[in-house]
Design a protein around this motif. Structure first.
Motif, short mmCIF file in Angstrom:
data_model
loop_
_atom_site.label_atom_id
_atom_site.label_comp_id
_atom_site.label_asym_id
_atom_site.label_seq_id
_atom_site.Cartn_x
_atom_site.Cartn_y
_atom_site.Cartn_z
N PHE A 141 0.85 -1.18 0.00
CA PHE A 141 0.00 0.00 0.00
C PHE A 141 0.89 1.23 0.00
CE2 PHE A 141 0.83 -0.78 4.50
CZ PHE A 141 1.15 0.50 4.97
N HIS A 142 0.30 2.37 -0.33
CA HIS A 142 1.03 3.63 -0.16
C HIS A 142 0.03 4.73 0.18
CE1 HIS A 142 -0.17 4.16 -4.42
NE2 HIS A 142 -0.05 5.46 -4.18
N LEU A 143 0.55 5.83 0.67
CA LEU A 143 -0.28 6.97 1.03
C LEU A 143 -0.01 8.11 0.05
CD1 LEU A 143 0.44 6.98 4.87
CD2 LEU A 143 -1.41 5.83 3.68
N ASP A 144 -1.07 8.83 -0.32
CA ASP A 144 -0.90 9.98 -1.20
C ASP A 144 -0.62 11.20 -0.34
OD1 ASP A 144 -0.99 12.02 -3.03
OD2 ASP A 144 -2.74 11.25 -4.11
N SER B 249 -6.16 15.57 9.06
CA SER B 249 -7.57 15.24 9.22
C SER B 249 -8.08 14.39 8.06
CB SER B 249 -8.41 16.51 9.32
OG SER B 249 -8.22 17.34 8.18
N GLY B 250 -7.25 14.23 7.04
CA GLY B 250 -7.59 13.39 5.90
C GLY B 250 -6.34 12.92 5.21
N LEU B 251 -6.30 11.63 4.80
CA LEU B 251 -5.10 11.07 4.18
C LEU B 251 -5.48 9.85 3.33
CD1 LEU B 251 -1.97 11.12 3.98
CD2 LEU B 251 -1.93 9.58 5.95
N PRO B 252 -5.34 9.94 1.99
CA PRO B 252 -5.71 8.81 1.14
C PRO B 252 -4.77 7.61 1.32
CG PRO B 252 -5.68 10.87 -0.11
CD PRO B 252 -5.00 11.14 1.21
N PHE B 253 -5.36 6.46 1.60
CA PHE B 253 -4.66 5.19 1.73
C PHE B 253 -4.98 4.39 0.48
CE2 PHE B 253 -4.33 0.74 2.88
CZ PHE B 253 -3.31 0.66 3.82
N ILE B 254 -3.96 4.05 -0.29
CA ILE B 254 -4.17 3.42 -1.60
C ILE B 254 -3.60 2.00 -1.58
CG2 ILE B 254 -3.67 3.59 -4.06
CD1 ILE B 254 -3.36 6.66 -3.56
N VAL B 255 -4.47 1.05 -1.89
CA VAL B 255 -4.06 -0.36 -1.94
C VAL B 255 -3.45 -0.62 -3.31
CG1 VAL B 255 -4.82 -2.74 -1.74
CG2 VAL B 255 -5.96 -0.95 -0.41
N ASP B 256 -2.19 -1.01 -3.33
CA ASP B 256 -1.51 -1.26 -4.60
C ASP B 256 -2.07 -2.53 -5.25
OD1 ASP B 256 -0.01 0.98 -4.17
OD2 ASP B 256 1.68 -0.10 -3.29
N PRO B 257 -2.00 -2.63 -6.58
CA PRO B 257 -2.60 -3.77 -7.29
C PRO B 257 -2.21 -5.13 -6.73
CG PRO B 257 -1.86 -2.11 -8.86
CD PRO B 257 -1.39 -1.65 -7.51
N ALA B 258 -0.97 -5.25 -6.31
CA ALA B 258 -0.52 -6.55 -5.78
C ALA B 258 -0.79 -6.68 -4.29
CB ALA B 258 0.97 -6.73 -6.04
N GLY B 259 -1.49 -5.68 -3.73
CA GLY B 259 -1.65 -5.66 -2.28
C GLY B 259 -3.07 -5.76 -1.82
N ALA B 260 -3.86 -6.64 -2.41
CA ALA B 260 -5.24 -6.80 -2.00
C ALA B 260 -5.32 -7.18 -0.52
CB ALA B 260 -5.92 -7.87 -2.84
N SER B 261 -6.42 -6.76 0.09
CA SER B 261 -6.60 -6.99 1.52
C SER B 261 -6.62 -8.48 1.85
CB SER B 261 -7.92 -6.36 1.97
OG SER B 261 -8.20 -6.68 3.30
N VAL B 262 -5.86 -8.82 2.89
CA VAL B 262 -5.84 -10.20 3.38
C VAL B 262 -6.78 -10.31 4.57
CG1 VAL B 262 -4.39 -11.99 4.41
CG2 VAL B 262 -3.45 -10.47 2.65
N PRO B 263 -7.69 -11.27 4.58
CA PRO B 263 -8.64 -11.37 5.69
C PRO B 263 -7.94 -11.44 7.05
CG PRO B 263 -9.24 -12.88 3.92
CD PRO B 263 -7.90 -12.32 3.57
N ALA B 264 -8.56 -10.84 8.05
CA ALA B 264 -7.99 -10.85 9.39
C ALA B 264 -7.74 -12.27 9.85
CB ALA B 264 -8.92 -10.14 10.34
#
Length: 401
Positions: free
Chosen positions: A365-368, A384-399
């Motif tokens: 992931f990276h932050l803008d 107060s605001g910060l975009p969190f961007i999931v990179d293509p190879a970084g799909a969310s892994v279930p908890a």
């Protein structure tokens, strides 16, 4: 000559070059417009924290000192400070903290679960802000239906800047006190197994005169106002501050990803490199001469923690986020001496769990940082605001996967 205005938007976005100039050129700085002095070197800030008799908190901890007339723990000096703190410290016992850990992790996972399918989301509004708000509310027993109101009013309470409505402080503190007083009155009528009921019933012996002391309803309301605000504002800023630091130092982010046990070090380095609590106000009780400059008695002095924690005479490569840093000379980021933050352990635990869950869930992931929205407030610095961007190879892994 260096110019230091903490409420300048440019300074707030990156105060560290100004801090370096203060340490080098004006370690005892005077702002005539805002009528405050500033200490920026580590040794001076630490000494002031340890000398409450000279650097009193009774005049308020912000530049304006609006809070000085309220019965708040943060503006009390000994002897009153001792017995008040002994009552409130019962909120943060090791047992209560250990009981909260599973709740913190569950809340963190639920918040990230809600963004499972998102390729971009606001890490502040969707995670860093609601997480500590839920934790401190759970600890204090604030009902769910009041929690977003507490968040909104707490933001109003701390916000500062040229466009700030001068009436909003009164609105915020009035709204929060009304809410907490209502809860205290309700618990007196019908006690529960919660912190509010416990504090109502707690009495301590005053070491000064031997009298038994209890907090009044108003004092309890103010304690909860302090705990509720400090308990989520600082953590809500520290989490994105740490993530931004690791975006700027990707090699350190990789280290943490490869070795999750470094999460504790990541917390400490976040709080050193970019502490959410940047300033702590004091009022001198006598003339003080430092570095050839005399600060008169009765002067407002801001202890610039954000500068002290990057003092090059104390820290090697102070502007670098370094998970291999061997030690921290002091824990100034939570204050020091008699006013050290009561919730320091809880704050560390929340930030640590936040880092662990984010890095476990997102392989990449990276932050803008260009779209970060900075909020200018009294003593607490953050976004107060910060975009969190999931990179293509970084799909969310279930908890728990």
């Amino acid at each position: 000559m260096v110019d230091f205005n903490p409420y300048d938007a440019g300074t707030w976005a990156d105060p560290y070059p100004t801090y370096a100039a203060l340490r080098a050129e004006a370690p005892v700085y005077r702002n005539d417009d805002l009528r405050f002095w500033a200490l920026s070197r580590h040794a001076d800030v630490l000494a002031a924290h340890n000398d409450w008799e000279t650097y009193s908190s009774a005049g308020g901890v912000t530049i304006e000192g609006i809070e000085k007339d309220f019965p708040m723990l943060v503006v009390k000096d000994p002897p009153d400070h001792h017995w008040h703190r002994r009552i409130v410290s019962k909120v943060f016992t090791p047992r209560r903290m250990s009981e909260l850990e599973p709740f913190i992790r569950r809340q963190a996972r639920e918040l990230l679960d809600a963004q499972r399918d998102a390729t971009e989301f606001d890490i502040v509004g969707e995670f860093a802000l609601p997480l500590p708000l839920e934790i401190i509310s759970e600890l204090l027993g604030i009902p769910v239906e009041h929690r977003m109101t507490v968040n909104r009013l707490s933001d109003l309470l701390t916000e500062r800047g040229p466009d700030t409505d001068p009436n909003q402080f009164a609105e915020a503190i009035g709204g929060l006190l009304a809410l907490y007083l209502e809860l205290v009155v309700e618990r007196r009528r019908k006690p529960q197994d919660d912190v509010i009921s416990m504090i109502i019933q707690t009495e301590v012996t005053d070491d000064e005169d031997g009298r038994t002391r209890r907090l009044s309803d108003e004092e309890i309301a103010f304690r909860f106002l302090e705990l509720g605000t400090a308990g989520h504002e600082t953590v809500a800023r520290a989490i994105p501050n740490g993530l931004m630091a690791m975006t700027r130092f990707p090699d350190q982010a990789r280290m943490l990803r490869d070795d999750p046990s470094l999460a504790t070090k990541a917390v400490e380095e976040t709080l050193r490199l970019d502490p959410p609590s940047q300033l702590q106000g004091r009022t001198t009780t006598r003339d003080v001469t430092l570095h050839g400059v005399t600060i008169p008695a009765g002067a407002k002095v801001m202890l610039v923690t954000g500068s002290a924690l990057r003092d090059e005479t104390v820290y090697d490569r102070p502007d670098v986020f370094d998970l291999t840093r061997q030690h921290h000379p002091s824990t100034l980021f939570f204050g020091f001496g008699i006013h050290r933050c009561l919730g320091a352990h809880l704050a560390r635990l929340e930030i640590k769990i936040a880092f662990e869950e984010i890095f476990a869930r997102y392989p990449e992931f990276h932050l803008d940082l260009d779209r970060a929205e900075w909020q200018v407030s009294t003593n607490v610095r953050g976004v107060s605001g910060l975009p969190f961007i999931v990179d293509p190879a970084g799909a969310s892994v279930p908890a728990g996967a």
